[in-house]
Enzyme design. Sequence first.
Site, mmCIF file in Angstrom:
data_model
loop_
_atom_site.group_PDB
_atom_site.id
_atom_site.type_symbol
_atom_site.label_atom_id
_atom_site.label_comp_id
_atom_site.label_asym_id
_atom_site.label_seq_id
_atom_site.Cartn_x
_atom_site.Cartn_y
_atom_site.Cartn_z
ATOM 1 N N PRO A 99 47.151 36.434 42.698
ATOM 2 C CG PRO A 99 48.008 34.450 44.137
ATOM 3 C CD PRO A 99 48.025 35.864 43.784
ATOM 4 C CG ASP A 100 40.450 36.583 41.901
ATOM 5 O OD1 ASP A 100 40.008 36.134 42.636
ATOM 6 O OD2 ASP A 100 39.501 37.533 41.051
ATOM 7 C CB ILE A 101 41.674 34.054 47.387
ATOM 8 C CG1 ILE A 101 43.510 34.523 47.406
ATOM 9 C CG2 ILE A 101 41.682 32.694 47.975
ATOM 10 C CD1 ILE A 101 43.282 35.129 48.878
ATOM 11 C CG ASN A 127 42.991 47.125 51.328
ATOM 12 O OD1 ASN A 127 42.365 46.802 52.696
ATOM 13 N ND2 ASN A 127 43.125 46.384 51.054
ATOM 14 C CE LYS A 159 34.448 43.798 40.207
ATOM 15 N NZ LYS A 159 34.748 44.945 41.924
ATOM 16 C CG PHE A 181 31.645 40.642 49.922
ATOM 17 C CD1 PHE A 181 31.523 39.360 50.420
ATOM 18 C CD2 PHE A 181 31.387 41.627 50.492
ATOM 19 C CE1 PHE A 181 30.396 38.768 51.753
ATOM 20 C CE2 PHE A 181 29.907 41.490 51.834
ATOM 21 C CZ PHE A 181 29.872 40.560 52.291
ATOM 22 C CG ASP A 198 42.760 43.563 42.766
ATOM 23 O OD1 ASP A 198 42.457 42.624 43.158
ATOM 24 O OD2 ASP A 198 42.376 44.353 42.221
ATOM 25 C CE LYS A 236 63.297 52.468 57.147
ATOM 26 N NZ LYS A 236 63.741 54.135 58.331
ATOM 27 C CE LYS A 261 36.859 37.932 40.571
ATOM 28 N NZ LYS A 261 37.565 38.303 41.805
HETATM 29 N N1 CTP Z 1 39.345 38.186 45.594
HETATM 30 C C1 CTP Z 1 39.795 37.342 45.857
HETATM 31 N N2 CTP Z 1 41.783 37.627 45.231
HETATM 32 C C2 CTP Z 1 41.941 38.238 44.548
HETATM 33 C C3 CTP Z 1 41.027 39.739 44.310
HETATM 34 C C4 CTP Z 1 40.100 39.780 44.802
HETATM 35 O O1 CTP Z 1 39.485 36.929 45.848
HETATM 36 N N3 CTP Z 1 43.583 38.743 44.151
HETATM 37 C C5 CTP Z 1 37.272 38.463 45.739
HETATM 38 C C6 CTP Z 1 37.867 39.511 46.999
HETATM 39 O O2 CTP Z 1 37.797 38.810 48.483
HETATM 40 C C7 CTP Z 1 36.323 39.596 46.592
HETATM 41 C C8 CTP Z 1 35.979 40.174 45.378
HETATM 42 O O3 CTP Z 1 37.282 38.715 44.167
HETATM 43 O O4 CTP Z 1 35.085 38.837 47.210
HETATM 44 C C9 CTP Z 1 36.409 41.394 45.475
HETATM 45 O O5 CTP Z 1 36.354 40.797 43.108
HETATM 46 P P1 CTP Z 1 37.013 41.859 42.595
HETATM 47 O O6 CTP Z 1 36.510 41.750 41.382
HETATM 48 O O7 CTP Z 1 38.760 41.726 43.011
HETATM 49 O O8 CTP Z 1 36.983 43.498 43.274
HETATM 50 P P2 CTP Z 1 37.820 44.530 42.730
HETATM 51 O O9 CTP Z 1 39.226 44.698 43.605
HETATM 52 O O10 CTP Z 1 36.876 45.849 43.355
HETATM 53 O O11 CTP Z 1 38.056 44.810 41.789
HETATM 54 P P3 CTP Z 1 37.826 45.978 40.993
HETATM 55 O O12 CTP Z 1 39.471 46.711 40.785
HETATM 56 O O13 CTP Z 1 38.044 45.148 38.847
HETATM 57 O O14 CTP Z 1 36.690 46.132 41.135
#
Ligand code: CTP
Length: 401
Positions: A302-304, A207, A335, A321, A276, A286, A339
């Site tokens: 995983p959502d860290i 991204n 969120k 954030f 995500d 390749k 979270k």
């Molecule tokens: N984050 C994380 N690990 C992930 C995804 C997100 O630690 N796999 C953290 C980011 O660093 C940030 C926050 O979660 O602090 C963002 O939240 P998130 O809900 O994932 O944001 P988006 O991806 O923008 O969610 P959405 O697409 O549902 O709006």
Amino acid sequence: MSALEGKKVLVGVTGGIAAYKAPELVRRLRDAGSQVRVVMTAGAEAFITPLTLQAVSGHRVRQHLLDPEAEAGMGHIELARWADEILVAPATAHAIARFAAGLADDLLGTLLLATEARVWLAPAMNRVMWAAPSVRDNCALLESRGVRILGPGSGSQACGEQGQGRMLEPEELVAALAGGGPLAGRRFVVTAGPTHEPLDPVRFIGNRSSGRMGFALAAALAEAGAEVDLVAGPVHLSTPPGVRRHDVQTALAMREAVMGRIGGADGFVGVAAVADYRPAKAAGDKIKKSEASMAVELVPNPDILAEVAALDDRPGLVVGFAAETRDLENAARGKLRAKKLDLIAANRVGDGLGFDAEDNALEVFGADAHWTLSPKPKTALARELVAIISEGLLDEGKPSR
Ligand code: CTP
């Protein structure tokens, strides 16, 4: 009054080109009110004369372990006891290796073994040397024993290269020794930048995050006196002074780097734009354009941030954030709750703000609190956010969740 007023600081100078900054460092330490004694290694003399350091410190410079004249005055053990702080600046790769190994065949090595003072190292070396596995391991070992490593900074090097390895400037070293700052003694782990999820050896899903907000935040936390571990995705940014950086590529590697450092941390700030999803499998070779269309199966990462907030011994303050294009407050508060965060900093993306932009604006939400930080450069914004974070930590631990 400076925190260094009356402090006894022993400066160890080793043999690197940055030794030319040692007189300035000694002068600034004295300006801050400390008493300074200088010890030089044999290598340091190739770069600077003892007479220069004697002139600026106001005391004879010590160079030898077995110097009968010096030992008749303040012997090496007394000197080790005299110091409140020992700062080795510059600390060469060789000096760092010697300290890690506990070698005591010269005065500085012996003092470091014989002291109970706080020890600080200001590394200075070529960027490739700084990245060398042996130097990484030696620094990690010394840090695990409580030695504080200051920098190094990034920029142009004496060898003509660009990169990390420059000794921090004397004023930065003095500020670090003086401690102070609302977050002195606190440790933060920060994530920044994007993640790259490989499709094959040459392609990835990523991204547009530049990492600037996360790096600015890490810098502002360090400025406020915190110890900072910055886990950075692939970005083109130099490491802020006083910040320990750990580079990763993928979300899984970011999680591992965070989890390895989160124990005992006072705060976690997730600024990274973590992907995500990742490709279910990365091709070993390749991918060829043989088909008319192709589908990539993605699996969730995983959502860290959520994992850190769910730890039994979670940091006192967990901050997320959120980048939103609409319904910012509801999405951010959702969120915050989902979270289990203490604070969430939300920004509207688009219109020259947010991702990959110089400026940003933030709406910060706690369970019962709301701050609006108007558009400004990310560095200034980061300082405002750090002020909110400091308040959150100092206010009996954390804002209510
Ligand atoms: N984050 C994380 N690990 C992930 C995804 C997100 O630690 N796999 C953290 C980011 O660093 C940030 C926050 O979660 O602090 C963002 O939240 P998130 O809900 O994932 O944001 P988006 O991806 O923008 O969610 P959405 O697409 O549902 O709006």
